[in-house]
Design an enzyme around this catalytic site. Structure first.
Site, mmCIF file in Angstrom:
data_model
loop_
_atom_site.group_PDB
_atom_site.id
_atom_site.type_symbol
_atom_site.label_atom_id
_atom_site.label_comp_id
_atom_site.label_asym_id
_atom_site.label_seq_id
_atom_site.Cartn_x
_atom_site.Cartn_y
_atom_site.Cartn_z
ATOM 1 N N SER A 173 0.894 -1.210 -0.128
ATOM 2 C CA SER A 173 -0.044 -0.069 -0.016
ATOM 3 C C SER A 173 1.047 1.203 -0.165
ATOM 4 C CB SER A 173 -0.815 -0.051 1.388
ATOM 5 O OG SER A 173 -1.430 1.084 1.524
ATOM 6 N N TYR B 67 -0.866 -1.091 10.312
ATOM 7 C CA TYR B 67 -1.102 -1.137 9.213
ATOM 8 C C TYR B 67 0.009 -0.835 8.249
ATOM 9 C CZ TYR B 67 -3.449 -1.500 4.579
ATOM 10 O OH TYR B 67 -3.689 -1.620 3.236
#
Ligand SMILES: NC(=O)c1ccc[n+]([C@@H]2O[C@H](COP(=O)([O-])OP(=O)(O)OC[C@H]3O[C@@H](n4cnc5c(N)ncnc54)[C@H](OP(=O)(O)O)[C@@H]3O)[C@@H](O)[C@H]2O)c1
Length: 267
Positions: free
Chosen positions: A148, A158
């Site tokens: 990401s 994350y």
């Protein structure tokens, strides 16, 4: 016909990979012009079976279903076993399964944080290893690890897990230079999928221009793979943003990225 294994194949970016690879005309790196046979991995068997039937009927490819929870040792081991099957080799692995947790650090339980590391890091590590062992022996193959753009900004567990995916993929790609096996890490920006609703994240504060389409993202990613890119940020908007991120002070970035896309619905 060559075979691709996709984790998290039932929704969002993984489902877009499945559609694109079944339709064919994709990656020279794994030597294909026509559609791939597929091994579809996720937890929801019924959804997997429906998708496999649909792709078979539409494109005439074979689609196997492998139900596995990559947050468990048994689930990871089942996919490792399939990747290691030398009688039915996998030519392209897409490590895509992933999720977001609702809340900031300390809002999220330690169990959920550790599950994220298991799915985003341990599963990617073990499945990449299981896949590239046979690929190197055969002198051909490819691995796409889905990270990401959050990997490049301060963004809790994350972002840290996705940063690990970037570093890991770059390192292994370098180690396998000249082996015929390609690795690429894909770094999407905000993409319209089930990701945000599954995590209970509100998306009202994400401007329209920041949203990507999963099918276009995957087409661009597979072109990057065919060109031999190791890091793919397949959209000019995010390429420009990530260029700016490299120059911005970390403190300023932390303030901005802590808010974007992190408006949570009621707990
Ligand atoms: N959407 C975005 O804005 C965005 C941006 C950057 C990166 N990403 C990354 O892109 C990847 C795909 O996300 P997405 O947006 O396509 O999400 P999504 O629409 O929610 O799809 C997630 C997929 O992963 C599977 N999955 C989730 N947990 C799993 C587990 N424990 N074991 C096996 N499969 C599991 C789900 O199927 P089951 O529930 O049936 O298991 C589903 O097929 C993720 O790695 C995510 O971090 C997404």
């Amino acid at each position: 016909m060559t075979t691709a294994l996709i984790t998290g194949a039932t929704a969002g970016i993984g489902a877009a990979f499945a559609r694109r690879l079944a339709a064919g005309g994709t990656s020279q790196s794994v030597g294909v012009g026509s559609g791939h046979n597929l091994v579809l991995v996720a937890r929801d068997t019924e959804r997997l079976q429906h998708q496999a039937t649909e792709l078979h009927d539409l494109h005439g490819i074979e689609a196997e279903v492998l139900t596995a929870d990559l947050a468990t040792d048994e689930g990871i081991a089942a996919v490792e076993k399939r990747l290691g099957d030398r009688t039915h080799p996998i030519d392209l692995l897409v490590n895509n399964a992933g999720f977001g947790n609702k809340g900031r650090f300390l809002d999220v339980s330690m169990g959920d944080e550790l599950t994220m590391l298991k799915v985003h890091c341990e599963a990617v590590l073990r499945l990449t290893s299981a896949a590239v062992t046979g690929m190197r022996e055969r002198g051909r193959g490819g691995v796409v690890n889905v990270s990401s753009v959050a990997a490049f900004v301060p963004r809790g567990t994350y972002g840290a897990s996705k940063a690990w995916v970037v570093q890991f993929t770059q390192g292994v790609a370098r180690d396998l230079t000249g082996s015929g096996v390609r690795l690429m890490v894909l770094c999407p920006g905000f993409t319209r999928t089930e990701f945000h609703s599954r995590a209970g994240m509100g998306t009202d504060n994400i401007p329209n221009w920041m949203w990507l389409d999963a099918d276009k993202l995957v087409s661009a990613a597979l072109s990057d793979l065919a060109r031999g890119k190791v890091v793919s940020i397949p959209d000019p908007r995010y390429k420009a943003l990530m260029g700016a991120v490299k120059l911005a002070p970390r403190g300023l970035l932390g303030g901005l990225t802590a808010k974007t896309g992190r408006k949570y619905g009621p707990k």
